[in-house]
Design an enzyme around this catalytic site. Sequence first.
Site, short mmCIF file in Angstrom:
data_model
loop_
_atom_site.label_atom_id
_atom_site.label_comp_id
_atom_site.label_asym_id
_atom_site.label_seq_id
_atom_site.Cartn_x
_atom_site.Cartn_y
_atom_site.Cartn_z
N GLY A 56 -118.88 20.45 -58.43
CA GLY A 56 -118.08 20.79 -57.25
C GLY A 56 -118.97 21.35 -56.17
N CYS A 67 -123.02 20.60 -63.87
CA CYS A 67 -123.46 21.07 -62.56
C CYS A 67 -122.72 22.37 -62.20
CB CYS A 67 -123.28 19.96 -61.53
SG CYS A 67 -124.25 20.25 -60.06
N TYR A 68 -121.78 22.34 -61.24
CA TYR A 68 -121.03 23.56 -60.94
C TYR A 68 -120.35 24.07 -62.21
CZ TYR A 68 -117.75 26.83 -58.86
OH TYR A 68 -117.07 27.98 -58.56
N HIS A 73 -125.71 15.24 -63.48
CA HIS A 73 -124.44 14.50 -63.58
C HIS A 73 -124.59 13.32 -64.54
CE1 HIS A 73 -122.10 16.46 -60.38
NE2 HIS A 73 -123.29 16.73 -59.87
N GLU A 113 -122.32 11.40 -65.53
CA GLU A 113 -121.31 10.36 -65.29
C GLU A 113 -121.77 9.29 -64.29
OE1 GLU A 113 -121.08 13.51 -64.78
OE2 GLU A 113 -120.36 14.01 -62.79
N ASP A 151 -100.69 -5.85 -60.84
CA ASP A 151 -100.11 -4.52 -61.07
C ASP A 151 -98.58 -4.56 -61.16
OD1 ASP A 151 -102.73 -3.86 -60.78
OD2 ASP A 151 -102.51 -2.95 -58.80
N LYS A 201 -107.65 0.09 -62.94
CA LYS A 201 -107.37 -1.35 -62.77
C LYS A 201 -107.72 -2.17 -64.01
CE LYS A 201 -106.40 -4.80 -59.87
NZ LYS A 201 -105.21 -4.86 -59.02
#
Length: 524
Positions: free
Chosen positions: A59, A86-87, A181, A183, A238, A380
């Site tokens: 963040g 991180c944060y 990070h 991710e 969808d 998706k």
Amino acid sequence: MTDQAHDRLLIIDFGSQVTQLIARRLRELNVYCEIHPFQTVTDEFLADFEPKAVILSGGPASVVHDGSPRPPASVFERGVPVLGICYGQQVMMQMLGGRVEGGKISGGGGTAEFGRAYVTPENQSPLLEGWFDDGREQVWMSHGDHVAKIAPGFEVFGTSPNAPFAITADPNRNFFAVQFHPEVHHTPKGAKLYENFVRLAGFGGDWTMGAYREEAIRKIREQVGDKKVICGLSGGVDSSVAAVLIHEAIGDQLTCVFVDHGLLRENEADEVVKMFRDNYNIPLIHADESELFLGELDGQSDPETKRKIIGRLFIEVFQKYANDIDGAEFLAQGTLYPDVIESVSFSGGPSVTIKSHHNVGGLPEKMGLKLVEPLRELFKDEVRALGRELGLPPSFIGRHPFPGPGLAIRCPGEITREKLKILRQADVVYIDQIRKHGLYDEIWQAFAAILPVRTVGVMGDGRTYDYACALRAVTSVDGMTADYYPFTHDFIGETVTRIINEVQGINRVFYDVTSKPPGTIEME
Ligand code: XMP
């Protein structure tokens, strides 16, 4: 909250731009997770949610500043594994007895670090299984502050030149904290780190589409009871998946309305209606309103005016048909997870910005309908997986996206029936070429557009004065950015020849190699 058919991981969001990617990595591991902004995560929430593990996101705030965001202390008292990123790492250290120093950005003197860095190992940890085979790992750093002293119980497992506490853990409590990070894709082995974390936390990978389908059906029945639901079908993936799922839950209490605005591709209305009638026996109103739409669009050339006319008419028409459905209390929409994730707002106090996507804009409020959104928790690609699980034909699930305003935005300037006819034929040939060459699934979206210009050509011994056509094909992840697809010259040559030979009314073809940005995918 809800009863739990599967193990749940909680991601507490402190406002990082990449929090959604954490959820993606976890879903890929068949782990069910939810992202919740830190303001909403209270002791009661935690008790109700019963996470099997918790991840504290990154963040933009600085833990050294007063009033900076915190999770409730009870996160660390539940006996479940916690991973701070991180944060999240810094907040963990600060709350558990370590110390964080401000970096250049937050006014301290420490070392900020942005971009690529390399971490080397200090100790072995099950979190790092599969890491450091080559002695070091590339990671992505993005931090102003840094940990100056780790909390009691923690040990160092990896360091980078600017982050002596790049990877730390308290192995007894299964608390892990990383400065980088994992991710993002610039941390190439980041997914492995998440895999190790969820394995350590005891997740069995029970987030399957089969399980989701069962649970979604139960929830729909609970929400709807014996009332009726209407669903606007666009023919896209969808809304189709939502309709089939809801039909499985409540059968004939669902009615679908497919509004044909006269701006569909060749055979599209028939294909969609046939797919539903043949396979699902869902009550379906096929509203052929092409005269109305094309009549009102006649003579209109401004892109925004065209879009507004189509939007207004769509609502009017949908409402007209929906009014005839006695006792309809719910409107079904194919809203996806990226549209509903609450993003953290630091400036606006407790208020959070909620992105809510209404496919049938304005209707729920106007008609007093409640929303049924059974795909709210899915990305998706997960919707496509659910579609396969529900038995929708693969050719239908893999269809390229098609915009609500249809061919109107592929026919820049004035729309005429003649132009639409030419455009449909060119599109058929183009997509046929793409399929024949086995490229359809490699391309995110491909279509032909008819340009508002005629040019001179020569065919046989005669002069032609016909329309120019543009071909578009893009690669993309989410449609927000895109690049043109690099067809071979042979493919382009063959396709252009076919279009000019087979489609009367076109004598010149362009291939659009504009990326997005600066272009957009559609022409208008
Ligand atoms: P643009 O042209 O903005 O398109 O780069 C990005 C993606 O969105 C689709 N698109 C729409 N889809 N209603 C829709 O349902 C719309 O009004 C609309 N406009 C664009 C477009 O096809 C592409 O996939």
